[in-house]
Scaffold this motif. Structure first.
Motif, PDB file in Angstrom:
ATOM      1  N   ILE A  81       1.139   7.526   6.169  1.00  0.00           N
ATOM      2  CA  ILE A  81       1.647   6.415   6.966  1.00  0.00           C
ATOM      3  C   ILE A  81       3.014   6.805   7.498  1.00  0.00           C
ATOM      4  O   ILE A  81       3.907   7.161   6.735  1.00  0.00           O
ATOM      5  CB  ILE A  81       1.796   5.130   6.129  1.00  0.00           C
ATOM      6  N   VAL A  82       3.171   6.751   8.824  1.00  0.00           N
ATOM      7  CA  VAL A  82       4.482   7.007   9.421  1.00  0.00           C
ATOM      8  C   VAL A  82       4.916   5.763  10.172  1.00  0.00           C
ATOM      9  O   VAL A  82       4.098   5.021  10.712  1.00  0.00           O
ATOM     10  CB  VAL A  82       4.458   8.230  10.370  1.00  0.00           C
ATOM     11  N   TYR A 101       0.827  -1.203   0.000  1.00  0.00           N
ATOM     12  CA  TYR A 101       0.000   0.000   0.000  1.00  0.00           C
ATOM     13  C   TYR A 101       0.862   1.254   0.000  1.00  0.00           C
ATOM     14  O   TYR A 101       1.838   1.345   0.744  1.00  0.00           O
ATOM     15  CB  TYR A 101      -0.916   0.028   1.225  1.00  0.00           C
ATOM     16  N   GLY A 102       0.486   2.200  -0.823  1.00  0.00           N
ATOM     17  CA  GLY A 102       1.163   3.480  -0.833  1.00  0.00           C
ATOM     18  C   GLY A 102       0.447   4.485   0.046  1.00  0.00           C
ATOM     19  O   GLY A 102       1.062   5.372   0.633  1.00  0.00           O
ATOM     20  N   ASN A 103      -0.878   4.319   0.153  1.00  0.00           N
ATOM     21  CA  ASN A 103      -1.668   5.278   0.931  1.00  0.00           C
ATOM     22  C   ASN A 103      -2.710   4.573   1.790  1.00  0.00           C
ATOM     23  O   ASN A 103      -3.353   3.621   1.349  1.00  0.00           O
ATOM     24  CB  ASN A 103      -2.390   6.258  -0.003  1.00  0.00           C
ATOM     25  N   ARG A 155      -4.113   6.412  14.049  1.00  0.00           N
ATOM     26  CA  ARG A 155      -4.391   5.034  14.423  1.00  0.00           C
ATOM     27  C   ARG A 155      -3.223   4.125  14.050  1.00  0.00           C
ATOM     28  O   ARG A 155      -2.657   4.252  12.960  1.00  0.00           O
ATOM     29  CB  ARG A 155      -5.655   4.534  13.729  1.00  0.00           C
ATOM     30  N   ILE A 156      -2.878   3.227  14.942  1.00  0.00           N
ATOM     31  CA  ILE A 156      -1.892   2.193  14.626  1.00  0.00           C
ATOM     32  C   ILE A 156      -2.535   1.227  13.644  1.00  0.00           C
ATOM     33  O   ILE A 156      -3.661   0.759  13.864  1.00  0.00           O
ATOM     34  CB  ILE A 156      -1.449   1.451  15.901  1.00  0.00           C
ATOM     35  N   ILE A 157      -1.832   0.918  12.553  1.00  0.00           N
ATOM     36  CA  ILE A 157      -2.410  -0.001  11.575  1.00  0.00           C
ATOM     37  C   ILE A 157      -1.634  -1.307  11.464  1.00  0.00           C
ATOM     38  O   ILE A 157      -2.145  -2.282  10.917  1.00  0.00           O
ATOM     39  CB  ILE A 157      -2.517   0.653  10.175  1.00  0.00           C
ATOM     40  N   VAL A 184       1.811   3.762  11.580  1.00  0.00           N
ATOM     41  CA  VAL A 184       0.734   4.541  12.172  1.00  0.00           C
ATOM     42  C   VAL A 184       0.151   5.459  11.106  1.00  0.00           C
ATOM     43  O   VAL A 184       0.889   6.128  10.371  1.00  0.00           O
ATOM     44  CB  VAL A 184       1.246   5.386  13.361  1.00  0.00           C
ATOM     45  N   CYS A 185      -1.157   5.457  10.999  1.00  0.00           N
ATOM     46  CA  CYS A 185      -1.826   6.347  10.055  1.00  0.00           C
ATOM     47  C   CYS A 185      -2.108   7.669  10.752  1.00  0.00           C
ATOM     48  O   CYS A 185      -2.794   7.707  11.778  1.00  0.00           O
ATOM     49  CB  CYS A 185      -3.134   5.705   9.573  1.00  0.00           C
TER      50      CYS A 185
END
Length: 199
Positions: free
Chosen positions: A152-153, A78-80, A187-189, A146-147
């Motif tokens: 995404i970071v 995923y890029g985004n 949010r943590i993803i 994390v979003c």
């Protein structure tokens, strides 16, 4: 057997039409038709719903290379990812990557690409591929995706007094502190499982 062929077989076993399946998944019938023709692939959230509907493991829908001694499945990169208003949305994958089957335990997995230099202290560099396990909680000090709004970071996560701290591995970047109750777009993803370095 391709992903589309697997969907078609399972759909017919339940005596569902393409329209029936589309309604259960909240998609257009043309989407189901495209999947079965292998003109397109369903997103992970639809795969998870179909796995439950057809009572099969979600990995059933991944393509397996039958000619390789180490079986592989295709997982999305995923890029985004966006989490506006607290709703988490994975955008269309930029690609699907072959993944050794023995990397996959219980749970859902995906890839993201590292961006920037904030995690160089953990030997994570811009452009590295990160293999993630999808989950919304991690232990203190673990590295997670994390979003934050539509970004995404990748950070080390620490929880304290109901808030969580996103810590970089680069002294040039100060910690970022968020309160999940008020910062709805954070949010943590996923938890970092493996780092894939490409030369």
């Amino acid at each position: 057997m391709t992903v589309g062929e697997k969907i078609k077989v399972l759909r017919k076993q339940l005596k569902l039409t393409q329209d029936d399946l589309a309604k259960k998944l909240g998609v257009a019938p043309t989407a189901v038709s495209a999947w079965e023709r292998n003109a397109n692939k369903p997103l992970m959230d639809k795969i998870m719903v179909m796995a439950e509907l057809f009572n099969v493991p979600f990995t059933h829908f991944f393509e397996v290379d039958e000619y390789d001694d180490t079986y592989e499945v295709k997982l999305p990169l995923y890029g985004n990812v966006s989490c506006g208003e607290g709703l988490l949305v994975f955008e269309t994958p930029t690609e699907y990557r072959a993944t050794p089957e023995d990397w996959i335990k219980s749970g859902d997995y995906f890839y993201v690409r590292a961006s920037g230099d904030s995690m160089i202290g953990a030997r994570i560099y811009d452009g590295d591929i990160l293999f993630m396990r999808k989950q919304e909680e991690v232990e203190n000090g673990e590295i997670a995706a994390v979003c934050v709004d539509d970004e995404i970071v990748l950070k080390r996560v620490f929880r304290t007094n109901g808030s969580f701290i996103l810590q970089s591995e680069n002294p040039n970047y100060p910690p970022r502190i968020f309160n999940p109750k008020t910062d709805k777009n954070v949010r943590i993803i996923g938890k970092l499982e493996k780092l894939i370095v490409e030369f």
